[in-house]
Design an enzyme around this catalytic site. Structure first.
Site, short mmCIF file in Angstrom:
data_model
loop_
_atom_site.label_atom_id
_atom_site.label_comp_id
_atom_site.label_asym_id
_atom_site.label_seq_id
_atom_site.Cartn_x
_atom_site.Cartn_y
_atom_site.Cartn_z
NE ARG A 1 -0.60 4.24 11.83
CZ ARG A 1 -1.26 4.53 10.72
NH1 ARG A 1 -2.45 4.03 10.47
NH2 ARG A 1 -0.74 5.35 9.82
CD GLU B 1 -7.60 6.16 6.18
OE1 GLU B 1 -6.78 5.24 6.01
OE2 GLU B 1 -7.48 7.29 5.68
NE ARG C 1 -8.17 13.35 7.52
CZ ARG C 1 -7.69 12.73 6.46
NH1 ARG C 1 -8.27 12.87 5.29
NH2 ARG C 1 -6.64 11.94 6.54
CE LYS D 1 -6.02 2.93 8.94
NZ LYS D 1 -5.67 3.05 7.53
CG HIS E 1 -6.01 15.58 1.34
ND1 HIS E 1 -6.45 14.82 0.29
CD2 HIS E 1 -5.85 14.71 2.37
CE1 HIS E 1 -6.56 13.55 0.67
NE2 HIS E 1 -6.18 13.45 1.94
CD GLU F 1 -3.14 0.90 2.04
OE1 GLU F 1 -3.43 -0.26 2.37
OE2 GLU F 1 -3.85 1.88 2.31
NE ARG F 2 -2.40 5.15 -0.15
CZ ARG F 2 -3.39 5.43 -0.97
NH1 ARG F 2 -3.18 5.55 -2.28
NH2 ARG F 2 -4.60 5.61 -0.51
CD GLU G 1 2.27 6.50 10.94
OE1 GLU G 1 1.80 6.01 11.99
OE2 GLU G 1 1.70 6.42 9.84
CD GLU H 1 -0.91 8.14 0.80
OE1 GLU H 1 -0.34 7.79 1.85
OE2 GLU H 1 -2.15 8.18 0.69
CG ASP I 1 -2.84 10.88 5.21
OD1 ASP I 1 -1.90 10.39 5.83
OD2 ASP I 1 -3.57 10.22 4.43
CE LYS J 1 -1.00 8.66 8.98
NZ LYS J 1 -1.75 8.55 7.73
#
Ligand code: GCV
Length: 730
Positions: free
Chosen positions: A353, A320, A365, A316, A550, A196-197, A416, A422, A394, A389
């Site tokens: 996380r 999501e 958010r 996690k 974003h 992923e990514r 993180e 990404e 993100d 993070k």
């Protein structure tokens, strides 16, 4: 088909041609290996005085002790000397008459050697090392010593770095220890070997061939990580699959753990919260159920049978779509503590996380993780560390630091970072991330007054925490060069160096890496170092200047998509973040808007909240700003924004011209690779500029200022571009 046939016919009929091919493939292999060798190239030292100095001091390697780690360290030295100084240096376990380089941990030091390093040894921790020039039998010797053997391995890599970067090795007295205890890569690798990514091929973990086949890559991976002090790896994706916790996979994990152990690297796994249901046949995963608690205790016991030094779990949860304690009306503390209790008897930790946001929460958010986690401060078990993070959204090209840093003083927080790109052009764009990492680590949270930097929160010194850590989402894959872009290797390298010491300067890191990876020639190092440092601001400028964020096309995050507005969750749509309208652009997070600024310490909040004081680099992150607003340089916001986009494109052009000038100092293969990649980056920078400006122009209604090139395509054209197979989006 014809050409293939011809090819085979020619090979068989023409031995000279065949010989030519063998030679060609042989050469190609050697060249490819250059890329593969990362920063451990060990090129022959070009400076003859330096070679003489190095040869005189490194005559004999002496190891006292016989662990696998010490043997690896000694072999590394021997191999490196062979290529760096063209010398086969003998290895023994007794000091010789000649100059020696001695490797021994403190328990193996003779009273005489101990006496010469006692003071220094007191200053290091269990992973630290001392490199000291001492006198023995009236000859200068270099003693590399430590508390544990892993310190010796770190020590020899530090020592070799001195040679690789052509520094003096006389009169050494180096005392170094890592500032954080968990320095870890997070692989978002799936069991089907997709990443992923991931933008560098597939996963390097070959689950099908494990446990019996140990790929040389695993060893080279461990060696590269040890050379920069990384001491942990989470093997699998945070979007987890519970199968990794079954015996079939634990056998495989054990084989990797055994391979990594002598390199000081512990293995960790992600724990899917619903595993008790999926692989345990329970009908609940409620963390307060005694059955579930027992299941995890048994699972922990089982894992430690396979891997006695297993590091712990990364989780996690309720993020999501991942399952978590909230599925059962419990909270993050309940979930994390339940796992922590299961793993505590074996010395494991839980990295929980804080990357949470919900479509059911109408609040900004950027505020949600803080709102959810701050009330839990001080409530987690001692072996839980909350992983945050760097920014509140993100991994954007630029984000102000995450407000959780400084807001949970009673809880250890780990950083993180995302090493894989990404949101920063995948592995096609040259972006030197340590510059971004440094910006975050240096940020002052003011949580305990001026000087409360994030680096001090991460290394535990500000709030007096023993458990500390820093994680990087890996950019490693099966590509020959590991990372997809020769310069993306610098991001892996730089992450490791900053994890070891969060106070390092990214400029120094760039210089070290260039010298070790390419050349020590100043005519190469200086311009390319500058290019690397500049590259971070370039990507911010051509993608998301002045605090935009974003606005990448959704799903895969490749290329611009500021127009996207049709996704089910509002906060997945770029329009949610830029809020462009005829009055202006930007997300009002000040006290007149979402009031996210109030999540920072008052000193910081005051600055972010006030449009006149807010750093322009973060302007549109915190404010909705009129198109006619005057920037500090006197330009209107619209003109300033357009000029920033153009500046980004110009910066890539100047990276290209720098690269063209250093051609004589780089091997042909890597020169060509970077040249081609920079060409793509230039094209894509223009794509970003044109697509974003055409789109925002609909709202500003203003012409492009002079100095900004006219777009060559229409907005409709940019909107029509689709990338259903963009990598990393699985
Ligand atoms: C692993 C972002 C990425 C996801 C990633 C997630 C996370 O949303 O796009 O791919 O999931 O972050 O960090 O958990």
């Amino acid at each position: 088909m014809n050409s293939i046939k011809l090819f085979f016919i020619d090979i068989h009929k023409n031995p000279i041609f065949l010989y030519g091919l063998v030679l060609l493939f042989g050469i190609q292999k050697t060249i490819a290996q250059t890329d593969y060798k990362l920063w451990l190239q060990y090129n022959k030292v070009a400076n003859s005085e330096k070679i003489t100095e190095y040869q005189a001091i490194n005559k004999n390697i002496v190891t006292i002790g016989n662990s696998e780690t010490i043997q690896i360290a000694a072999k590394e030295l021997q191999n490196a000397f062979k290529s760096l100084i063209n010398k086969t240096v003998p290895l023994s376990n007794k000091t010789a008459e000649s100059a020696n380089i001695i490797l021994a941990n403190e328990s193996n030091l003779s009273p005489e050697l101990l006496n010469q390093t006692k003071t220094e040894l007191q200053k290091i921790n269990n992973e630290g090392f001392v490199i000291k020039t001492i006198q023995l039998k009236n000859k200068p010797q270099i003693l590399i010593t430590s508390k544990k053997d892993i310190g010796l391995l770190y020590g020899i890599f530090h020592y070799l770095r001195l040679l690789q970067t052509n520094q003096s090795i006389s009169n050494l007295n180096i005392i170094d220890s890592p500032n954080t205890n968990v320095r870890i890569l997070n692989h978002w690798d799936n069991l089907n070997e997709s990443v992923e990514r991931g933008y560098a091929g597939s996963s390097i973990w070959n689950w099908q061939k494990l446990p019996d086949f140990i790929d040389q890559r695993y060893i080279d991976y461990a060696r590269a990580n040890a050379s920069i002090g990384i001491n942990g790896t989470v093997l699998n994706n945070v979007n987890a699959n519970a199968l990794i916790l079954t015996p079939q996979y634990l056998e495989k994990v054990k084989a990797l753990a055994n391979t990594f152990r002598p390199y000081g690297i512990k293995v960790y796994l992600t724990a899917r919260f619903s595993a008790p249901i999926e692989i345990g046949k329970l009908n609940t995963a409620d963390p307060l159920s005694s059955e579930v608690q027992q299941w995890w205790k048994d699972k922990a016991k089982e894992i430690y049978k396979y891997i006695p030094d297993f590091g712990g779990f990364l989780v996690k949860a309720n993020s999501e779509g991942q399952p978590g304690p909230q599925n059962y009306g419990r909270n993050h503390v309940d979930g994390a503590n339940m796992l922590a209790d299961a793993i505590a008897p074996f010395g494991g930790i839980v990295m929980w996380r804080a990357f949470v946001y919900s479509e059911h929460d109408a609040d900004d958010r950027a505020k949600q993780a803080y709102s959810e986690f701050v009330p839990y401060d001080g409530k987690f078990r001692d072996n839980v560390i909350v992983q945050v993070k760097n920014g509140a959204i993100d991994f954007q090209p630029r984000e102000p630091f995450h407000p959780l840093f400084g807001a949970m003083p009673k809880t250890p927080l780990m950083m993180e970072f995302q090493i894989t790109q990404e949101y920063l052009g995948f592995s096609t764009h040259l972006v030197f991330l340590p510059k971004l990492f440094q910006e975050t680590l240096e940020a002052d949270t003011f949580s305990k007054g001026k000087g409360s930097s994030i680096a001090k929160i991460i290394d535990g010194s500000l709030d007096n925490h023993q458990l500390t850590g820093i994680a990087g989402v890996a950019n490693i894959g099966s590509d020959l060069n590991w990372c997809g872009h020769p310069f993306a290797q610098a991001n892996w390298y730089g992450f490791g160096r900053l994890a070891w010491n969060p106070n390092l300067d990214s400029k120094t890191i760039a210089e070290e890496w260039l010298r070790m990876t390419f050349s020590n020639d100043e005519k190469f190092v200086l311009p390319v170092q500058e290019m690397m440092i500049e590259s971070r601001e370039a990507v911010v400028n051509y993608m998301t200047p002045l605090g935009l964020h974003h606005i990448m096309d959704t799903g895969h995050h490749y290329g611009p998509g500021p127009w996207v507005s049709n996704l089910s969750r509002p906060e997945w749509n770029p329009v949610y973040y830029h809020k462009a309208d005829k009055n202006g652009i930007g997300f009002d997070r000040s006290s007149t808007g979402s009031n996210a600024t109030a999540q920072y310490a008052p000193e910081v909040a005051k600055e972010f909240n006030d449009i006149a004081k807010c750093p322009e680099k973060d302007l549109l992150w915190f404010h909705h700003v009129s198109w006619d607003y005057k920037l500090k340089n006197g330009a209107t916001l619209w003109n300033g924004l357009a000029l920033k986009y153009q500046e980004g494109v110009n910066q890539v052009a100047s990276m290209q011209s720098t690269w063209n000038k250093i051609k004589p100092y780089v091997d042909e293969q890597r020169f060509n690779e970077v040249e081609m990649l920079l060409n793509i980056q230039q094209k894509e920078a223009k794509w970003w500029r044109d697509a974003c400006l055409l789109y925002f122009q609909q709202f500003s209604g203003k012409d492009l200022p002079s100095g900004v090139e006219k777009p060559t395509q229409t907005l409709e054209y940019f909107k029509s571009l689709k990338f259903p197979f963009a990598p990393g989006n699985n």
